[in-house]
Design a protein around this motif. Structure first.
Motif, PDB file in Angstrom:
ATOM      1  N   LEU A  12      63.404 -26.532  40.454  1.00 32.93           N
ATOM      2  CA  LEU A  12      62.266 -27.362  40.899  1.00 32.93           C
ATOM      3  C   LEU A  12      62.105 -27.290  42.394  1.00 32.93           C
ATOM      4  O   LEU A  12      60.982 -27.255  42.931  1.00 32.93           O
ATOM      5  CB  LEU A  12      62.469 -28.816  40.445  1.00 32.93           C
ATOM      6  CG  LEU A  12      62.327 -29.075  38.934  1.00 32.93           C
ATOM      7  CD1 LEU A  12      62.748 -30.511  38.619  1.00 32.93           C
ATOM      8  CD2 LEU A  12      60.908 -28.802  38.485  1.00 32.93           C
ATOM      9  N   ALA A  13      63.252 -27.293  43.078  1.00 30.42           N
ATOM     10  CA  ALA A  13      63.169 -27.227  44.542  1.00 30.42           C
ATOM     11  C   ALA A  13      62.566 -25.908  44.987  1.00 30.42           C
ATOM     12  O   ALA A  13      61.724 -25.840  45.887  1.00 30.42           O
ATOM     13  CB  ALA A  13      64.563 -27.411  45.155  1.00 30.42           C
ATOM     14  N   GLY A  14      62.940 -24.824  44.335  1.00 27.26           N
ATOM     15  CA  GLY A  14      62.387 -23.502  44.691  1.00 27.26           C
ATOM     16  C   GLY A  14      60.904 -23.437  44.383  1.00 27.26           C
ATOM     17  O   GLY A  14      60.118 -22.875  45.169  1.00 27.26           O
ATOM     18  N   PHE A  15      60.551 -24.018  43.209  1.00 25.93           N
ATOM     19  CA  PHE A  15      59.129 -24.017  42.854  1.00 25.93           C
ATOM     20  C   PHE A  15      58.329 -24.795  43.872  1.00 25.93           C
ATOM     21  O   PHE A  15      57.228 -24.398  44.284  1.00 25.93           O
ATOM     22  CB  PHE A  15      58.981 -24.617  41.452  1.00 25.93           C
ATOM     23  CG  PHE A  15      57.550 -24.717  41.017  1.00 25.93           C
ATOM     24  CD1 PHE A  15      56.864 -23.577  40.591  1.00 25.93           C
ATOM     25  CD2 PHE A  15      56.903 -25.944  41.081  1.00 25.93           C
ATOM     26  CE1 PHE A  15      55.561 -23.711  40.213  1.00 25.93           C
ATOM     27  CE2 PHE A  15      55.592 -26.049  40.697  1.00 25.93           C
ATOM     28  CZ  PHE A  15      54.898 -24.915  40.266  1.00 25.93           C
ATOM     29  N   GLY A  16      58.882 -25.935  44.321  1.00 24.76           N
ATOM     30  CA  GLY A  16      58.154 -26.743  45.312  1.00 24.76           C
ATOM     31  C   GLY A  16      57.984 -26.009  46.618  1.00 24.76           C
ATOM     32  O   GLY A  16      56.918 -26.032  47.246  1.00 24.76           O
ATOM     33  N   VAL A  17      59.103 -25.319  47.039  1.00 25.05           N
ATOM     34  CA  VAL A  17      59.016 -24.561  48.313  1.00 25.05           C
ATOM     35  C   VAL A  17      58.010 -23.439  48.186  1.00 25.05           C
ATOM     36  O   VAL A  17      57.193 -23.196  49.100  1.00 25.05           O
ATOM     37  CB  VAL A  17      60.408 -24.033  48.697  1.00 25.05           C
ATOM     38  CG1 VAL A  17      60.306 -23.054  49.846  1.00 25.05           C
ATOM     39  CG2 VAL A  17      61.342 -25.185  49.038  1.00 25.05           C
ATOM     40  N   ALA A  18      58.044 -22.775  47.023  1.00 28.91           N
ATOM     41  CA  ALA A  18      57.105 -21.658  46.826  1.00 28.91           C
ATOM     42  C   ALA A  18      55.666 -22.160  46.815  1.00 28.91           C
ATOM     43  O   ALA A  18      54.763 -21.542  47.411  1.00 28.91           O
ATOM     44  CB  ALA A  18      57.438 -20.935  45.519  1.00 28.91           C
ATOM     45  N   TYR A  19      55.414 -23.312  46.184  1.00 26.46           N
ATOM     46  CA  TYR A  19      54.057 -23.872  46.142  1.00 26.46           C
ATOM     47  C   TYR A  19      53.571 -24.238  47.529  1.00 26.46           C
ATOM     48  O   TYR A  19      52.428 -23.985  47.922  1.00 26.46           O
ATOM     49  CB  TYR A  19      54.036 -25.101  45.231  1.00 26.46           C
ATOM     50  CG  TYR A  19      52.715 -25.796  45.193  1.00 26.46           C
ATOM     51  CD1 TYR A  19      51.667 -25.269  44.450  1.00 26.46           C
ATOM     52  CD2 TYR A  19      52.534 -26.960  45.932  1.00 26.46           C
ATOM     53  CE1 TYR A  19      50.462 -25.914  44.445  1.00 26.46           C
ATOM     54  CE2 TYR A  19      51.326 -27.598  45.929  1.00 26.46           C
ATOM     55  CZ  TYR A  19      50.271 -27.067  45.165  1.00 26.46           C
ATOM     56  OH  TYR A  19      49.070 -27.704  45.181  1.00 26.46           O
ATOM     57  N   TYR A  20      54.504 -24.845  48.317  1.00 27.49           N
ATOM     58  CA  TYR A  20      54.124 -25.275  49.665  1.00 27.49           C
ATOM     59  C   TYR A  20      53.786 -24.083  50.538  1.00 27.49           C
ATOM     60  O   TYR A  20      52.764 -24.081  51.256  1.00 27.49           O
ATOM     61  CB  TYR A  20      55.286 -26.083  50.265  1.00 27.49           C
ATOM     62  CG  TYR A  20      55.053 -26.515  51.688  1.00 27.49           C
ATOM     63  CD1 TYR A  20      54.180 -27.553  51.980  1.00 27.49           C
ATOM     64  CD2 TYR A  20      55.720 -25.868  52.728  1.00 27.49           C
ATOM     65  CE1 TYR A  20      53.966 -27.925  53.285  1.00 27.49           C
ATOM     66  CE2 TYR A  20      55.508 -26.240  54.025  1.00 27.49           C
ATOM     67  CZ  TYR A  20      54.621 -27.299  54.329  1.00 27.49           C
ATOM     68  OH  TYR A  20      54.416 -27.656  55.638  1.00 27.49           O
ATOM     69  N   VAL A  21      54.643 -23.064  50.444  1.00 25.42           N
ATOM     70  CA  VAL A  21      54.420 -21.852  51.275  1.00 25.42           C
ATOM     71  C   VAL A  21      53.129 -21.174  50.850  1.00 25.42           C
ATOM     72  O   VAL A  21      52.306 -20.764  51.693  1.00 25.42           O
ATOM     73  CB  VAL A  21      55.624 -20.892  51.158  1.00 25.42           C
ATOM     74  CG1 VAL A  21      55.310 -19.553  51.817  1.00 25.42           C
ATOM     75  CG2 VAL A  21      56.864 -21.518  51.784  1.00 25.42           C
ATOM     76  N   GLY A  22      52.911 -21.087  49.516  1.00 23.47           N
ATOM     77  CA  GLY A  22      51.655 -20.434  49.049  1.00 23.47           C
ATOM     78  C   GLY A  22      50.429 -21.198  49.463  1.00 23.47           C
ATOM     79  O   GLY A  22      49.398 -20.622  49.857  1.00 23.47           O
ATOM     80  N   ASN A  23      50.528 -22.517  49.375  1.00 22.91           N
ATOM     81  CA  ASN A  23      49.377 -23.344  49.756  1.00 22.91           C
ATOM     82  C   ASN A  23      49.074 -23.188  51.229  1.00 22.91           C
ATOM     83  O   ASN A  23      47.918 -23.105  51.658  1.00 22.91           O
ATOM     84  CB  ASN A  23      49.689 -24.796  49.423  1.00 22.91           C
ATOM     85  CG  ASN A  23      48.437 -25.678  49.557  1.00 22.91           C
ATOM     86  OD1 ASN A  23      47.332 -25.188  49.383  1.00 22.91           O
ATOM     87  ND2 ASN A  23      48.642 -26.960  49.828  1.00 22.91           N
ATOM     88  N   ASN A  24      50.149 -23.126  52.076  1.00 15.42           N
ATOM     89  CA  ASN A  24      49.923 -22.937  53.519  1.00 15.42           C
ATOM     90  C   ASN A  24      49.276 -21.604  53.806  1.00 15.42           C
ATOM     91  O   ASN A  24      48.401 -21.487  54.694  1.00 15.42           O
ATOM     92  CB  ASN A  24      51.254 -23.039  54.279  1.00 15.42           C
ATOM     93  CG  ASN A  24      51.740 -24.490  54.383  1.00 15.42           C
ATOM     94  OD1 ASN A  24      50.951 -25.414  54.235  1.00 15.42           O
ATOM     95  ND2 ASN A  24      53.039 -24.680  54.616  1.00 15.42           N
TER      96      ASN A  24
END
Length: 511
Positions: A12-24
């Motif tokens: 979940l933590a990796g998914f969240g980081v990946a989502y945040y980076v992609g969104n940025n």
């Protein structure tokens, strides 16, 4: 569970980081795209503004160049005009200098000639004195004595010849003057004589039906009393079918009453307030008509440049009579006769016509009624800047002042010709009008009297007083005083009834 949690939490933590980076990354790309579009739009706007500024600059430059060109052309035209004017002035200056030199030369020549004349004069005087001395020695008389003897001899001869010439001229004048005067007057009368019309003191007002008489009389006679009080005219309503008689010695009052009655009958509203309103309106209209009549008379006769007050007096002549003869027609006739006789005698016909037209203006003036009308007319003409010979002709047409111009006897003769024709005048009405006028003026001389009207052929005098000046008791005494003064000062047939009218009015308006 711990194993599952251990696996899920990092995932979940990796998914969240990946989502945040992609969104940025997506936001950054959008921002870059927006900045690129904004820069592109700004560049386009900048280019458009620069293009518009260039167009505006070119337009202003073209207008400025056009203005500069117009100003340059104007300056060139003004410069050419000034050069032309300078050239003309230089030519005029040259001519003036040339004339000046010529004048100086002539002046020098005249000076030399004057010196020569003076020398010749001195020589002539010396020779004359020597000749006189020799003649005195030979004749035994001095020059002064000889001159006196010669003068006396010449006087005697000249007087004898003058008396002989005057006698011959007088004889010839006596033979021809009467014949020539008759010829001129007969020719003038034949050319000028108009129809004769006698004025009277009664006007007939025709009505469509006798029922209008009742409306004119009003309830208890209030309408007819108001009309008589407003106009000063006696209104006779009798058995005469479809007619009402308006009786007054003043034609202006009769005309005001006639016109007022016509308007009241046409309008249909007949009551005291309406009567006073219509009478005031008709009087204003009649004043305008009087001025128009005076202007039309002056145009018809070719008399121009009269003061407007004199024109008004001429218009008022239409409503006055002289011994029954209409005053305006009489004055027109006198003007034409005077102009014709002046032409026959080689005098100025325009001045004669002007004096003839104005000779009776004193009869229609309200100023200083105690003066004779000829003197009053002369004073009015002097007041309104008429020529002295015209003023003298007006004042002297009844020989009440000395004649000092040839126009004066012409006006006198023309007035006599106009008035002496058979049927032209009637003595009775003139004395009648004069008597009624004196009666009214006598009543107006008392303080507090606003109006006075002589009616019923002078058998009644109605005196209207201001309620604020005269009380009821004073009005009784006033009627007695006027009656006594009329009895002592005036001549009249029968008896005169004096009626003093005093009324108080309260007027308000509903809005």
């Amino acid at each position: 569970m711990e194993i599952i949690l251990t696996i899920l939490l990092p995932a979940l933590a990796g998914f969240g980081v990946a989502y945040y980076v992609g969104n940025n990354i997506i936001l950054k790309r959008r921002r870059d795209e927006i900045l690129r579009c904004a820069e592109q739009d700004g560049e386009n706007i900048k280019k458009e503004k620069i293009f518009q500024a260039k167009e505006k600059f070119l337009q202003l430059k073209s207008e400025h160049e056009q203005q500069i060109l117009e100003r340059s052309n104007h300056v060139i035209q003004q410069e050419a005009k000034y050069k032309q004017r300078e050239l003309v002035l230089n030519q005029q200056n040259a001519e003036v200098q040339k004339k000046t030199r010529e004048v100086d030369a002539i002046r020098e020549n005249l000076k030399l000639q004057q010196e020569i004349v003076e020398r010749k004069g001195e020589e002539y005087e010396k020779l004359r004195q020597e000749a006189i001395q020799k003649i005195e020695n030979i004749a035994g008389l001095s020059a002064h004595d000889a001159k006196n003897q010669l003068i006396e001899t010449m006087k005697s001869e000249a007087k004898s010849q003058a008396m002989s010439y005057v006698s011959e001229v007088m004889d010839e004048a006596r033979l021809t003057a009467s014949k020539e005067a008759k010829r001129i007057i007969i020719n003038t009368i034949q050319r000028i004589a108009p129809e004769t019309a006698i004025e009277n003191a009664v006007t007939v007002f025709n009505i469509e039906s006798d029922e209008i008489k009742g409306r004119i009389i009003g309830r208890e006679g209030r309408n007819i009393r108001a009309l008589e009080a407003a106009t000063g005219v006696e209104i006779v309503v009798d058995d005469t079918p479809e007619a009402i008689l308006l009786s007054a010695f003043d034609p202006v009052r009769r005309e005001v009453a006639r016109l007022a009655l016509h308007q009241l009958v046409t309008d249909g509203r007949i009551h005291p307030a309406r009567i006073e309103e219509v009478v005031a309106k008709v009087q204003k209209q009649l004043d305008d008509e009087i001025l128009e009549t005076g202007k039309r008379t002056c145009i018809d006769l070719g008399v121009h440049g009269l003061h407007v007050e004199l024109v008004k007096l001429i218009g008022r002549m239409k409503y006055r009579s002289s011994y029954g003869q209409n005053l305006l027609q009489h004055s027109r006739e006198v003007a034409n006769i005077a102009a014709t006789v002046a032409s026959e005698l080689g005098l100025n016909p325009k001045i004669a016509k002007r004096a003839g037209l104005l000779h009776d203006i004193g009869k229609v003036s309200d100023e200083d009624p105690e003066l004779p009308h000829a003197i009053l007319g002369m004073k009015l003409a002097e007041k309104y800047k008429e020529k002295p010979e015209i003023c003298n002709a007006i004042g002297a047409h009844h020989e009440e002042t000395e004649m000092n111009s040839l126009i004066s006897p012409l006006v006198l003769v023309s007035d006599a010709i106009s008035g002496s024709r058979p049927g032209a005048r009637r003595e009775v009405i003139e004395s009648y009008i004069k008597r009624l006028k004196e009666m009214e003026d006598l009543a107006l001389s008392y303080p507090g009297v606003t109006k006075s009207y002589a009616i019923q052929a002078g058998r009644e005098l109605r005196v209207i007083v201001g309620s604020e000046y005269v009380s009821d008791k004073d009005s009784e005494q006033l009627s007695l005083d006027i009656a006594k003064k009329i009895q002592d000062e005036l001549v009249y047939p029968g008896q005169v009834k004096i009626t003093v009218i005093r009324e108080t009015r309260s007027v308000s308006f509903a809005k």
